[in-house]
Design a protein around this motif. Structure first.
Motif, PDB file in Angstrom:
ATOM      1  N   LEU A 130      65.638 -45.926  78.217  1.00  0.00           N
ATOM      2  CA  LEU A 130      64.359 -45.643  78.331  1.00  0.00           C
ATOM      3  C   LEU A 130      63.506 -45.616  77.093  1.00  0.00           C
ATOM      4  CD1 LEU A 130      64.522 -42.461  80.747  1.00  0.00           C
ATOM      5  CD2 LEU A 130      64.479 -45.124  81.613  1.00  0.00           C
ATOM      6  N   PHE A 131      64.149 -45.816  75.926  1.00  0.00           N
ATOM      7  CA  PHE A 131      63.385 -45.836  74.854  1.00  0.00           C
ATOM      8  C   PHE A 131      63.257 -47.211  74.267  1.00  0.00           C
ATOM      9  CE2 PHE A 131      63.272 -45.367  70.145  1.00  0.00           C
ATOM     10  CZ  PHE A 131      62.295 -44.869  69.904  1.00  0.00           C
ATOM     11  N   PRO A 132      61.997 -47.535  73.581  1.00  0.00           N
ATOM     12  CA  PRO A 132      60.626 -46.768  73.433  1.00  0.00           C
ATOM     13  C   PRO A 132      59.735 -47.073  74.728  1.00  0.00           C
ATOM     14  CG  PRO A 132      60.558 -48.558  72.264  1.00  0.00           C
ATOM     15  CD  PRO A 132      62.110 -48.851  72.975  1.00  0.00           C
ATOM     16  N   HIS A 133      60.101 -48.194  75.498  1.00  0.00           N
ATOM     17  CA  HIS A 133      59.058 -48.704  76.353  1.00  0.00           C
ATOM     18  C   HIS A 133      58.466 -47.770  77.219  1.00  0.00           C
ATOM     19  CE1 HIS A 133      63.179 -49.308  78.098  1.00  0.00           C
ATOM     20  NE2 HIS A 133      62.573 -49.577  79.016  1.00  0.00           N
ATOM     21  N   VAL A 139      52.307 -43.131  79.090  1.00  0.00           N
ATOM     22  CA  VAL A 139      50.775 -43.211  78.526  1.00  0.00           C
ATOM     23  C   VAL A 139      50.143 -43.805  79.634  1.00  0.00           C
ATOM     24  CG1 VAL A 139      49.275 -44.000  76.762  1.00  0.00           C
ATOM     25  CG2 VAL A 139      51.441 -42.936  76.163  1.00  0.00           C
ATOM     26  N   MET A 140      50.447 -44.935  80.445  1.00  0.00           N
ATOM     27  CA  MET A 140      49.636 -45.637  81.126  1.00  0.00           C
ATOM     28  C   MET A 140      49.485 -44.924  82.401  1.00  0.00           C
ATOM     29  SD  MET A 140      50.943 -48.841  83.621  1.00  0.00           S
ATOM     30  CE  MET A 140      51.776 -47.567  84.403  1.00  0.00           C
ATOM     31  N   TRP A 141      50.643 -44.346  82.752  1.00  0.00           N
ATOM     32  CA  TRP A 141      50.602 -43.369  83.993  1.00  0.00           C
ATOM     33  C   TRP A 141      49.436 -42.154  83.828  1.00  0.00           C
ATOM     34  CZ3 TRP A 141      51.795 -44.783  88.412  1.00  0.00           C
ATOM     35  CH2 TRP A 141      52.038 -43.820  89.385  1.00  0.00           C
ATOM     36  N   LEU A 162      46.353 -52.978  79.579  1.00  0.00           N
ATOM     37  CA  LEU A 162      46.514 -53.134  78.231  1.00  0.00           C
ATOM     38  C   LEU A 162      47.996 -52.260  77.773  1.00  0.00           C
ATOM     39  CD1 LEU A 162      45.745 -54.777  75.526  1.00  0.00           C
ATOM     40  CD2 LEU A 162      44.358 -52.578  75.150  1.00  0.00           C
ATOM     41  N   ILE A 163      48.253 -50.985  78.247  1.00  0.00           N
ATOM     42  CA  ILE A 163      49.104 -50.305  77.768  1.00  0.00           C
ATOM     43  C   ILE A 163      50.309 -50.789  78.607  1.00  0.00           C
ATOM     44  CG2 ILE A 163      50.263 -48.051  77.936  1.00  0.00           C
ATOM     45  CD1 ILE A 163      47.476 -46.748  77.500  1.00  0.00           C
ATOM     46  N   PHE A 164      50.378 -51.148  79.795  1.00  0.00           N
ATOM     47  CA  PHE A 164      51.361 -51.877  80.530  1.00  0.00           C
ATOM     48  C   PHE A 164      51.896 -53.146  79.720  1.00  0.00           C
ATOM     49  CE2 PHE A 164      52.895 -54.842  83.680  1.00  0.00           C
ATOM     50  CZ  PHE A 164      53.895 -54.057  84.416  1.00  0.00           C
ATOM     51  N   VAL A 165      51.041 -53.872  79.329  1.00  0.00           N
ATOM     52  CA  VAL A 165      51.394 -55.087  78.535  1.00  0.00           C
ATOM     53  C   VAL A 165      52.095 -54.724  77.408  1.00  0.00           C
ATOM     54  CG1 VAL A 165      50.782 -57.148  77.314  1.00  0.00           C
ATOM     55  CG2 VAL A 165      49.821 -56.541  79.647  1.00  0.00           C
ATOM     56  N   VAL A 166      51.754 -53.593  76.586  1.00  0.00           N
ATOM     57  CA  VAL A 166      52.436 -53.116  75.380  1.00  0.00           C
ATOM     58  C   VAL A 166      53.741 -52.760  75.890  1.00  0.00           C
ATOM     59  CG1 VAL A 166      52.576 -51.273  73.555  1.00  0.00           C
ATOM     60  CG2 VAL A 166      50.460 -52.718  74.090  1.00  0.00           C
ATOM     61  N   GLY A 167      54.079 -52.045  76.976  1.00  0.00           N
ATOM     62  CA  GLY A 167      55.222 -51.615  77.329  1.00  0.00           C
ATOM     63  C   GLY A 167      56.144 -52.640  77.702  1.00  0.00           C
ATOM     64  N   ILE A 168      55.780 -53.800  78.164  1.00  0.00           N
ATOM     65  CA  ILE A 168      56.423 -55.017  78.385  1.00  0.00           C
ATOM     66  C   ILE A 168      56.974 -55.385  76.988  1.00  0.00           C
ATOM     67  CG2 ILE A 168      56.493 -57.331  79.170  1.00  0.00           C
ATOM     68  CD1 ILE A 168      54.801 -56.669  81.547  1.00  0.00           C
ATOM     69  N   LEU A 170      57.194 -53.826  74.228  1.00  0.00           N
ATOM     70  CA  LEU A 170      58.354 -52.767  73.630  1.00  0.00           C
ATOM     71  C   LEU A 170      59.594 -53.141  74.349  1.00  0.00           C
ATOM     72  CD1 LEU A 170      56.140 -49.680  73.209  1.00  0.00           C
ATOM     73  CD2 LEU A 170      57.304 -51.153  71.312  1.00  0.00           C
ATOM     74  N   GLU A 171      59.770 -53.522  75.747  1.00  0.00           N
ATOM     75  CA  GLU A 171      60.910 -53.481  76.382  1.00  0.00           C
ATOM     76  C   GLU A 171      61.612 -54.795  76.097  1.00  0.00           C
ATOM     77  OE1 GLU A 171      62.595 -52.806  80.982  1.00  0.00           O
ATOM     78  OE2 GLU A 171      60.403 -52.736  80.436  1.00  0.00           O
ATOM     79  N   GLY A 172      60.519 -55.805  75.922  1.00  0.00           N
ATOM     80  CA  GLY A 172      61.410 -57.319  75.752  1.00  0.00           C
ATOM     81  C   GLY A 172      61.936 -57.429  74.149  1.00  0.00           C
ATOM     82  N   TYR A 173      61.177 -56.898  73.562  1.00  0.00           N
ATOM     83  CA  TYR A 173      61.593 -57.098  71.787  1.00  0.00           C
ATOM     84  C   TYR A 173      62.017 -56.152  71.432  1.00  0.00           C
ATOM     85  CZ  TYR A 173      58.827 -61.497  71.855  1.00  0.00           C
ATOM     86  OH  TYR A 173      58.425 -62.815  72.056  1.00  0.00           O
ATOM     87  N   VAL A 174      61.447 -54.821  71.127  1.00  0.00           N
ATOM     88  CA  VAL A 174      62.053 -53.534  70.769  1.00  0.00           C
ATOM     89  C   VAL A 174      63.388 -53.220  71.184  1.00  0.00           C
ATOM     90  CG1 VAL A 174      61.411 -51.410  69.709  1.00  0.00           C
ATOM     91  CG2 VAL A 174      59.635 -53.198  69.531  1.00  0.00           C
TER      92      VAL A 174
END
Length: 188
Positions: A130-133, A139-141, A162-168, A170-174
């Motif tokens: 579950l980390f970090p995305h 936060v989006m919620w 915008l936060i949802f895109v940041v989450g994607i 984070l999930e795809g790269y980090v």
């Protein structure tokens, strides 16, 4: 002289939006755990096969970067668009409540399967997945549940998107990079 009678009053704890959502998540979590323990163990072979394919792709580096971000955006984006559509209607609170129960249910099933496979260490593996995305998704919620803090609902929806895109991202790269490094350390 009148007898003194004690009057008992029931105290009702007021629930905030966050409290209601937390209770809904816990209900979903318990339901998912119960579901897995009653019926999900029969599907463990399929889960293990899927996990083996997924881990092989992570090790090979096939699941990383832009292709993974597009895949995640497609999978999570459908649910997110439905949620945003409900934000524009009068069913926004009910929709958020159903989503909270759904994600609690999914978390209960996943956590139970990790614990079933790996024991107590499985809880750590579950949190690692579950980390970090998921920090961005939480936060989006919170942004979606804080309607009174924004001038218009469109500002809230824009920030949540915008936060949802940041989450994607984070999930795809980090997240994918962390899993690849962890798997290379565990395997090597």
């Amino acid at each position: 002289m009148k007898p003194m009678l004690r009057q008992y009053r029931y105290y009702r704890m007021p629930f905030t939006k966050e409290g209601k959502m937390s209770v809904a998540f816990l209900v979903g979590l318990l339901a998912g755990t119960f579901f897995f323990n009653m019926w999900g163990k029969g599907y463990m072979e399929e889960l293990l096969l899927y996990k083996g394919l997924l881990l092989g792709r992570y090790e090979a580096g096939a699941l990383a970067g832009l292709s993974l971000c597009l895949y995640i955006g497609k999978k999570r984006g459908k649910r997110f668009l439905l949620l945003l559509f409900m934000e524009l209607t009068e069913f926004c609170v009910a929709g958020r409540m159903l989503y909270t129960i759904y994600y609690g249910f999914c978390a209960g099933v996943c956590a139970s399967s990790f614990v079933f496979q790996y024991g107590l260490v499985g809880a750590g593996y579950f949190l690692l997945f579950l980390f970090p995305h998921y920090a961005a998704y939480v936060v989006m919620w919170q942004v979606l549940n804080q309607g009174e803090r924004f001038k218009t609902k469109y500002n809230r929806i824009f920030l949540a998107t915008l936060i949802f895109v940041v989450g994607i991202f984070l999930e795809g790269y980090v997240h994918a990079g962390l899993l690849q490094r962890l798997l290379s350390v565990v395997e090597g």
